[in-house]
Structures are given as structure tokens and as C-alpha cells.
Scaffold this motif. Structure first.
Motif, mmCIF file in Angstrom:
data_model
loop_
_atom_site.group_PDB
_atom_site.id
_atom_site.type_symbol
_atom_site.label_atom_id
_atom_site.label_comp_id
_atom_site.label_asym_id
_atom_site.label_seq_id
_atom_site.Cartn_x
_atom_site.Cartn_y
_atom_site.Cartn_z
ATOM 1 N N SER A 263 -12.399 -0.915 -7.175
ATOM 2 C CA SER A 263 -10.957 -1.039 -7.397
ATOM 3 C C SER A 263 -10.356 -1.829 -6.234
ATOM 4 O O SER A 263 -10.781 -1.692 -5.092
ATOM 5 C CB SER A 263 -10.330 0.354 -7.449
ATOM 6 O OG SER A 263 -8.920 0.255 -7.351
ATOM 7 N N SER A 264 -9.353 -2.628 -6.559
ATOM 8 C CA SER A 264 -8.630 -3.295 -5.467
ATOM 9 C C SER A 264 -7.535 -2.377 -4.929
ATOM 10 O O SER A 264 -6.905 -2.689 -3.916
ATOM 11 C CB SER A 264 -8.002 -4.602 -5.959
ATOM 12 O OG SER A 264 -6.881 -4.323 -6.778
ATOM 13 N N ALA A 265 -7.314 -1.232 -5.614
ATOM 14 C CA ALA A 265 -6.147 -0.408 -5.282
ATOM 15 C C ALA A 265 -6.483 0.758 -4.361
ATOM 16 O O ALA A 265 -6.072 0.784 -3.203
ATOM 17 C CB ALA A 265 -5.522 0.118 -6.571
ATOM 18 N N TYR A 266 -7.227 1.734 -4.878
ATOM 19 C CA TYR A 266 -7.543 2.939 -4.099
ATOM 20 C C TYR A 266 -8.880 3.488 -4.575
ATOM 21 O O TYR A 266 -9.403 3.098 -5.617
ATOM 22 C CB TYR A 266 -6.443 3.998 -4.256
ATOM 23 C CG TYR A 266 -6.109 4.363 -5.678
ATOM 24 C CD1 TYR A 266 -6.840 5.319 -6.373
ATOM 25 C CD2 TYR A 266 -5.052 3.737 -6.336
ATOM 26 C CE1 TYR A 266 -6.550 5.646 -7.681
ATOM 27 C CE2 TYR A 266 -4.746 4.059 -7.644
ATOM 28 C CZ TYR A 266 -5.488 5.014 -8.309
ATOM 29 O OH TYR A 266 -5.188 5.321 -9.614
ATOM 30 N N VAL A 267 -9.435 4.392 -3.766
ATOM 31 C CA VAL A 267 -10.736 4.973 -4.112
ATOM 32 C C VAL A 267 -10.593 6.488 -4.236
ATOM 33 O O VAL A 267 -9.669 7.094 -3.692
ATOM 34 C CB VAL A 267 -11.802 4.621 -3.049
ATOM 35 C CG1 VAL A 267 -12.046 3.119 -3.024
ATOM 36 C CG2 VAL A 267 -11.384 5.110 -1.666
ATOM 37 N N PHE A 268 -11.516 7.101 -4.979
ATOM 38 C CA PHE A 268 -11.567 8.562 -5.098
ATOM 39 C C PHE A 268 -12.516 9.155 -4.059
ATOM 40 O O PHE A 268 -12.428 10.320 -3.719
ATOM 41 C CB PHE A 268 -12.021 8.961 -6.503
ATOM 42 C CG PHE A 268 -11.094 8.470 -7.588
ATOM 43 C CD1 PHE A 268 -9.823 9.018 -7.723
ATOM 44 C CD2 PHE A 268 -11.467 7.459 -8.459
ATOM 45 C CE1 PHE A 268 -8.958 8.569 -8.710
ATOM 46 C CE2 PHE A 268 -10.609 7.011 -9.443
ATOM 47 C CZ PHE A 268 -9.347 7.569 -9.571
ATOM 48 N N ASP A 269 -13.471 8.344 -3.627
ATOM 49 C CA ASP A 269 -14.474 8.757 -2.643
ATOM 50 C C ASP A 269 -14.218 7.913 -1.391
ATOM 51 O O ASP A 269 -14.311 6.685 -1.434
ATOM 52 C CB ASP A 269 -15.863 8.477 -3.244
ATOM 53 C CG ASP A 269 -16.997 8.688 -2.251
ATOM 54 O OD1 ASP A 269 -16.729 8.841 -1.050
ATOM 55 O OD2 ASP A 269 -18.161 8.672 -2.696
ATOM 56 N N ALA A 270 -13.889 8.610 -0.295
ATOM 57 C CA ALA A 270 -13.451 7.887 0.912
ATOM 58 C C ALA A 270 -14.516 6.946 1.460
ATOM 59 O O ALA A 270 -14.195 6.023 2.200
ATOM 60 C CB ALA A 270 -13.054 8.899 1.976
ATOM 61 N N SER A 271 -15.773 7.166 1.083
ATOM 62 C CA SER A 271 -16.819 6.272 1.596
ATOM 63 C C SER A 271 -16.869 4.957 0.804
ATOM 64 O O SER A 271 -17.533 4.007 1.213
ATOM 65 C CB SER A 271 -18.186 6.953 1.520
ATOM 66 O OG SER A 271 -18.589 7.102 0.175
ATOM 67 N N GLN A 272 -16.188 4.917 -0.331
ATOM 68 C CA GLN A 272 -16.231 3.741 -1.187
ATOM 69 C C GLN A 272 -15.260 2.666 -0.693
ATOM 70 O O GLN A 272 -14.196 2.990 -0.162
ATOM 71 C CB GLN A 272 -15.875 4.127 -2.624
ATOM 72 C CG GLN A 272 -17.021 4.746 -3.392
ATOM 73 C CD GLN A 272 -18.075 3.718 -3.777
ATOM 74 O OE1 GLN A 272 -17.753 2.603 -4.177
ATOM 75 N NE2 GLN A 272 -19.339 4.084 -3.650
ATOM 76 N N PRO A 273 -15.598 1.394 -0.915
ATOM 77 C CA PRO A 273 -14.689 0.324 -0.500
ATOM 78 C C PRO A 273 -13.668 0.002 -1.592
ATOM 79 O O PRO A 273 -13.939 0.156 -2.782
ATOM 80 C CB PRO A 273 -15.639 -0.865 -0.322
ATOM 81 C CG PRO A 273 -16.721 -0.621 -1.336
ATOM 82 C CD PRO A 273 -16.889 0.883 -1.424
ATOM 83 N N ALA A 274 -12.499 -0.448 -1.165
ATOM 84 C CA ALA A 274 -11.572 -1.107 -2.083
ATOM 85 C C ALA A 274 -11.721 -2.602 -1.839
ATOM 86 O O ALA A 274 -11.873 -3.032 -0.699
ATOM 87 C CB ALA A 274 -10.142 -0.662 -1.807
#
Ligand SMILES: [Fe+2]
Length: 309
Positions: A263-274
Motif C-alpha cells: 500500500s502507498s497509504a498505511y500498513v497493518f503490520d508495522a514491519s511492512q513497508p508502505a
């Protein structure tokens, strides 16, 4: 068709969104932000922008409009997306309101001024009819499956097949439907000789080689029907999707690449990149580069050289 902005349609599109109130950013200004240049003829792939009518809205600590603007700035500053820019659904924040799309249209305006061809798909947080009336009045339906926005995009090394997995009344899961699956099968059969990449918003309920099925309840309901269409046609090399707000690459047993766009917006898993993904098709595969909105993220600049089956 998805909203597609060819050169001839730009003036009309800009007239459509006049008054949307978005700031105009020149390509010269974007270049001033620096950054490396993309290879010639790249595709810029964005997903899940989640743009709200409220320009200042934040969610999960992220500023969606600001992040989309940063992604667009970088696409222009790298001279990426010269083959095209594809936004893979969830353009709108939650329910696809007209004011969401007015804001969204203003945010993507620099890409139009930057002479990028734009292709916008529908996600579960979009509203097809509102979208069409708000953003895509200039683009008549060209005869795909009834009520769906699909597209066949031929390019030098790959044929893109863009699907519409938004199922009316379903807040999370998606469905293509028999008519769209038949359209895809017949479009693929008419183009057997060039590698095909299929794209839709939703993830599949198909177990990849690594053996994990991500949240099947929110996946494409007719995953197995789509899988049958793809695996039986050797020209299908990859399925690109979004929806999960994760960056991940896997492969089916048959060797079809499964590319989960972040996603360019937000993530559900903090380890994931936007972020967004730069894709450069080759004769025998496709090169992908992840562009994180936070350059300090450990995955920023990660490159994958996918080989076609
Ligand atoms: Fe989303």
C-alpha cells in the motif's frame, strides 16, 4: 474499462477535475527532489492509496494524501512509469464518496501533466458508479463485461490484463464473476504468444509454494476459478494484486508469480513497508524494485528479477 488517461483525454480529464483544489506540482519541481532514474519504459505500480475527502486525514499513523503525493513525486523524479502508471484499487479511503475521488483526482494530476498513461482499478473500498461519474466521465465503457472495468493493455514485452474484483455489497472480499472470467479466458486465448500478467485488487485463496494462504475470508471468492483460467494457459506468467497492504512475492506450483503490491497509504503490520513498485518487463521475465516511502526501511530498493515459467 478502468479509468485510462491517454494523451487525447488529458485535456478533458483536467477539465473534469477543475476545481478539485489540489496543488499542482511541476515535473521540474519533482526533479528537484533528486533520486536515481528508472530504466526506460518502466511501469509504476501503486496500490491502496485510500484517499479521503479530508486532505489531512491520518490512519494508523500515516498521512494517506501525503504518502500518495510522495509516491507520485518520486515516480516523476525518477522518470518512472513512462510505460504507464497502474493504481491497483482502493483509490478511496473507505466508501468511495465523490469528494474522495475529487481529492484523488487532484493528487494524480501531476502524473497527467507528466504525460503518464494512467490505469485505475477498483478495490473493495471503491464505488464503481461514483468513481465513474466523478473521475471517468470522459471514458466510456468499451464493451468489457457488463458493469465491470477491465482492460487489455498490450506492451512491448507483456500483455497486461486488468480485472475488476470489486463485488457490490461486499465490504472486504472480492469476486470477478463468470462473465469477467470468460472475458479473461477469451482475451488470453486471442493473445497466446506474449507473456501475460493478470492484475486485480484482491489476493487469491491459492496456496503458494511457501504453503501459506493469507486471510482467505477477505480474498477473491472465485480464486479457484481464476486460478483454473491462468494455470491452464502457459502464457500467464504472473498475478499482481494489492488489498493486504503487504509487500510479498510468492509462486504457485505451476510457476505463476504472485506479486503482492504494498500500500502507498498505511500498513497493518508495522514491519511492512508502505511504498510503490517499479516494474520493468523483459522478454523472459520482469524486474521489480520496491520504492519505500521511508527510505530507511530495510526493504527500500529491494530488487527481484522474476523469470517466466
Ligand atoms: Fe486497501
Amino acid at each position: 474499462m478502468p479509468l485510462e488517461l491517454g494523451v487525447l483525454n488529458r485535456r478533458r480529464f483536467l477539465a473534469e477535475i477543475a476545481g478539485a483544489g489540489a496543488a499542482w506540482m511541476s515535473q521540474e519541481a519533482a526533479m528537484a527532489t533528486g533520486g536515481t532514474m528508472a530504466p526506460e519504459g518502466t511501469w509504476a505500480l501503486i496500490s491502496d492509496t485510500h484517499i479521503s475527502a479530508n486532505p489531512g486525514e491520518h490512519h494508523r499513523g500515516a498521512w494517506m494524501a501525503g504518502n500518495a503525493g510522495r509516491a507520485i513525486t518520486e515516480i516523476l523524479s525518477r522518470d518512472a512509469g513512462t510505460a504507464g502508471v497502474i493504481v491497483n484499487g482502493d483509490c478511496a479511503r473507505l466508501h468511495g464518496h465523490a469528494d474522495d475521488y475529487h481529492h484523488f483526482a487532484g493528487l494524480i494530476e501531476p502524473l497527467i501533466h507528466g504525460r503518464r498513461e494512467l490505469h485505475l482499478l477498483m478495490g473493495n473500498h471503491d464505488n464503481r458508479e461514483v468513481f465513474a461519474h466523478t473521475c471517468a466521465r470522459a471514458f466510456p465503457d468499451r464493451g468489457g463485461p457488463t458493469g465491470r472495468r477491465t482492460a487489455f493493455l498490450p506492451s512491448e514485452h507483456v500483455n497486461w490484463f486488468l480485472l475488476d474484483s470489486l463485488e457490490d455489497g461486499s465490504p472486504i472480499a472480492g469476486r470477478l464473476g463468470r462473465e469477467q472470467l470468460d472475458w479473461l479466458a477469451s482475451a488470453l486465448d486471442r493473445h497466446p504468444d506474449k507473456p501475460a500478467v493478470v492484475m486485480a485488487h484482491h489476493h487469491l485463496k491459492i496456496r503458494p509454494e511457501n504453503g501459506r494462504v493469507f486471510k482467505p475470508m477477505s480474498a477473491l471468492r472465485d480464486s479457484f476459478e481464476l486460478y483454473e483460467v491462468m494455470k491452464s494457459r502457459p502464457q500467464v506468467k504472473a498475478y499482481f494484486y494489492g488489498h493486504t497492504h503487504r509487500w510479498e512475492i510468492a509462486r504457485t506450483r505451476e510457476g505463476i508469480h504472485l506479486v503482492n503490491l504494498p500500500s502507498s497509504a498505511y500498513v497493518f503490520d508495522a514491519s511492512q513497508p508502505a511504498g510503490w513498485v517499479e516494474a520493468t518487463p523483459r522478454e523472459d521475465g520482469i524486474d521489480l524494485e520496491l520504492r519505500c516511502l521511508t527510505p530507511l526501511h530495510c526493504a527500500h530498493g529491494e530488487r527481484h528479477r522474476l523469470q517466466w515459467r
